[in-house]
Design a protein around this motif. Structure first.
Motif, PDB file in Angstrom:
ATOM      1  N   VAL A 122      46.473  44.410  39.401  1.00 57.09           N
ATOM      2  CA  VAL A 122      45.094  44.825  39.147  1.00 57.09           C
ATOM      3  C   VAL A 122      44.516  44.024  37.987  1.00 57.09           C
ATOM      4  O   VAL A 122      45.250  43.514  37.130  1.00 57.09           O
ATOM      5  CB  VAL A 122      44.998  46.333  38.815  1.00 57.09           C
ATOM      6  N   MET A 123      43.196  43.944  37.967  1.00 51.94           N
ATOM      7  CA  MET A 123      42.489  43.387  36.811  1.00 51.94           C
ATOM      8  C   MET A 123      41.157  44.103  36.660  1.00 51.94           C
ATOM      9  O   MET A 123      40.560  44.556  37.635  1.00 51.94           O
ATOM     10  CB  MET A 123      42.266  41.875  36.943  1.00 51.94           C
ATOM     11  N   ARG A 124      40.710  44.248  35.431  1.00 51.42           N
ATOM     12  CA  ARG A 124      39.375  44.757  35.129  1.00 51.42           C
ATOM     13  C   ARG A 124      38.793  43.932  33.983  1.00 51.42           C
ATOM     14  O   ARG A 124      39.307  43.970  32.870  1.00 51.42           O
ATOM     15  CB  ARG A 124      39.399  46.238  34.736  1.00 51.42           C
ATOM     16  N   GLY A 125      37.757  43.191  34.269  1.00 56.13           N
ATOM     17  CA  GLY A 125      37.087  42.357  33.272  1.00 56.13           C
ATOM     18  C   GLY A 125      37.297  40.877  33.527  1.00 56.13           C
ATOM     19  O   GLY A 125      36.357  40.079  33.438  1.00 56.13           O
ATOM     20  N   GLU A 126      38.538  40.493  33.839  1.00 59.96           N
ATOM     21  CA  GLU A 126      38.826  39.079  34.068  1.00 59.96           C
ATOM     22  C   GLU A 126      38.109  38.539  35.303  1.00 59.96           C
ATOM     23  O   GLU A 126      37.796  37.348  35.375  1.00 59.96           O
ATOM     24  CB  GLU A 126      40.333  38.846  34.215  1.00 59.96           C
ATOM     25  N   GLU A 127      37.845  39.428  36.288  1.00 59.00           N
ATOM     26  CA  GLU A 127      37.142  38.972  37.493  1.00 59.00           C
ATOM     27  C   GLU A 127      35.750  38.438  37.150  1.00 59.00           C
ATOM     28  O   GLU A 127      35.247  37.520  37.802  1.00 59.00           O
ATOM     29  CB  GLU A 127      37.054  40.101  38.530  1.00 59.00           C
ATOM     30  N   ILE A 128      35.134  38.979  36.104  1.00 56.24           N
ATOM     31  CA  ILE A 128      33.815  38.500  35.680  1.00 56.24           C
ATOM     32  C   ILE A 128      33.935  37.089  35.106  1.00 56.24           C
ATOM     33  O   ILE A 128      33.117  36.205  35.397  1.00 56.24           O
ATOM     34  CB  ILE A 128      33.214  39.443  34.619  1.00 56.24           C
ATOM     35  N   GLN A 129      34.961  36.865  34.307  1.00 53.31           N
ATOM     36  CA  GLN A 129      35.182  35.527  33.752  1.00 53.31           C
ATOM     37  C   GLN A 129      35.453  34.510  34.850  1.00 53.31           C
ATOM     38  O   GLN A 129      35.006  33.358  34.771  1.00 53.31           O
ATOM     39  CB  GLN A 129      36.354  35.562  32.771  1.00 53.31           C
ATOM     40  N   LEU A 130      36.161  34.925  35.881  1.00 48.08           N
ATOM     41  CA  LEU A 130      36.457  34.011  36.984  1.00 48.08           C
ATOM     42  C   LEU A 130      35.187  33.627  37.732  1.00 48.08           C
ATOM     43  O   LEU A 130      34.995  32.451  38.094  1.00 48.08           O
ATOM     44  CB  LEU A 130      37.476  34.644  37.931  1.00 48.08           C
ATOM     45  N   LEU A 131      34.304  34.596  37.964  1.00 45.67           N
ATOM     46  CA  LEU A 131      33.020  34.271  38.582  1.00 45.67           C
ATOM     47  C   LEU A 131      32.234  33.301  37.720  1.00 45.67           C
ATOM     48  O   LEU A 131      31.606  32.352  38.223  1.00 45.67           O
ATOM     49  CB  LEU A 131      32.193  35.542  38.794  1.00 45.67           C
ATOM     50  N   GLY A 132      32.260  33.524  36.413  1.00 47.99           N
ATOM     51  CA  GLY A 132      31.551  32.635  35.502  1.00 47.99           C
ATOM     52  C   GLY A 132      32.130  31.232  35.473  1.00 47.99           C
ATOM     53  O   GLY A 132      31.395  30.243  35.410  1.00 47.99           O
ATOM     54  N   LEU A 133      33.457  31.146  35.534  1.00 51.99           N
ATOM     55  CA  LEU A 133      34.107  29.834  35.562  1.00 51.99           C
ATOM     56  C   LEU A 133      33.634  29.022  36.754  1.00 51.99           C
ATOM     57  O   LEU A 133      33.300  27.835  36.631  1.00 51.99           O
ATOM     58  CB  LEU A 133      35.624  30.020  35.607  1.00 51.99           C
TER      59      LEU A 133
END
Length: 300
Positions: A122-133
């Motif tokens: 699971v992840m919460r928060g890192e998925e946003i950084q991945l979209l931004g990358l």
């Protein structure tokens, strides 16, 4: 002020908020008041207090949140989006509500799936950084490392997260330094590059993990690593062990704070990995801005 909004990364121990105008940061705040510090689940009251300087000027600013605020222990229990997951999936899984003071609010879900090792993850928060990358550095495929308390190694294809694996590198470092024999009776620690590199090199020798970390004790006893450099050596061991799982033939991104990504870049020099660093806050804001644009598009 109609183009102003608030982006929030609300974790277990820390809270960060950014006031934006046309996706440009005009103010920010960071407080050690994560979920664990919110008394009796009074999340609305805590948030209103934290944001009071901004809300005083504009009471109904839209708020978009990500991180552990959407967990079972958070404000709202927002179900994970399943792999593969892209921006549309995260938007579709968002929790929409209105705060007691009238701000429209959204909590973005995390992501769950099966790691490359066959374990649930699971992840919460890192998925946003991945979209931004992906938005900042478009490409068909991305391999990204997101170091932290629980480091993530993620693969993306055409902007979708297709798999990821968690490594408890940061938490293990803290536990071993503060609560184990390895960190007992140490003098004031001094950062030491040679000891860090020694740790990275030692970790690349396919040593069983629990035996590997005990070398932080024995190397000190034998005089191979000075007592004031044990944290540097142990950091090298843990980061080196984590990076041993990365394919040296595939260039990768490392997303995070400059201080933390610098350690990974140094370890990559030793192990032969090709890593490119990108600022974690920039990725987070770019990713949340992408989701904010979807929100505006769908709700206008």
């Amino acid at each position: 002020m109609k183009n102003n909004w608030i982006a929030i990364d609300w974790g277990t121990t820390n809270f960060r908020a950014f006031l934006l105008e046309n996706n440009q940061v005009i103010d920010s705040l960071s407080e050690p008041c994560g979920l664990l510090s919110v008394q009796e689940a009074q999340f609305a009251a805590a948030l209103q207090c934290l944001l009071s300087p901004w809300l005083a000027a504009t009471p109904h600013l839209p708020i978009v949140m990500a991180g552990m605020v959407g967990s079972q222990q958070g404000w709202k229990n927002v179900p994970y989006a399943s792999l593969p997951a892209g921006a549309g999936d995260l938007f579709d899984g968002s929790c929409t509500f209105q705060t007691p003071w009238g701000s429209p609010a959204w909590i973005i879900p995390g992501v769950n799936g099966t790691s490359r090792y066959g374990q649930p993850d699971v992840m919460r928060g890192e998925e946003i950084q991945l979209l931004g990358l992906v938005a900042m550095h478009p490409a068909e495929n991305h391999l990204a490392l997101l170091p932290g308390t629980h480091s993530k190694h993620a693969r993306m294809h055409h902007g979708e997260i297709i798999d990821f694996s968690t490594f408890m590198t940061g938490e293990l470092f803290s536990l071993l330094c503060k609560q184990s024999l390895l960190g007992r009776d140490l003098p004031q620690q001094v950062p030491h590059d040679a000891s860090f590199v020694f740790g990275v090199e030692t970790a690349s020798q396919n040593t069983p993990f629990s035996h590997l970390i005990f070398s932080a004790r024995t190397r000190r006893l034998m005089g191979d690593v000075a007592a004031e450099h044990i944290h540097s050596y142990l950091s090298g061991l843990l980061i080196g062990y984590e990076l041993a799982e990365v394919d040296v033939a595939v260039p990768a991104w490392v997303v995070g704070s400059p201080a933390l990504t610098a350690r990974y870049l140094r370890a990559a020099e030793v192990t032969g990995l090709t890593l490119t660093a990108v600022d974690g806050d920039s990725c987070f804001l770019r990713g949340l801005a992408l989701l904010r644009s979807l929100i505006q598009e769908k709700t206008s």
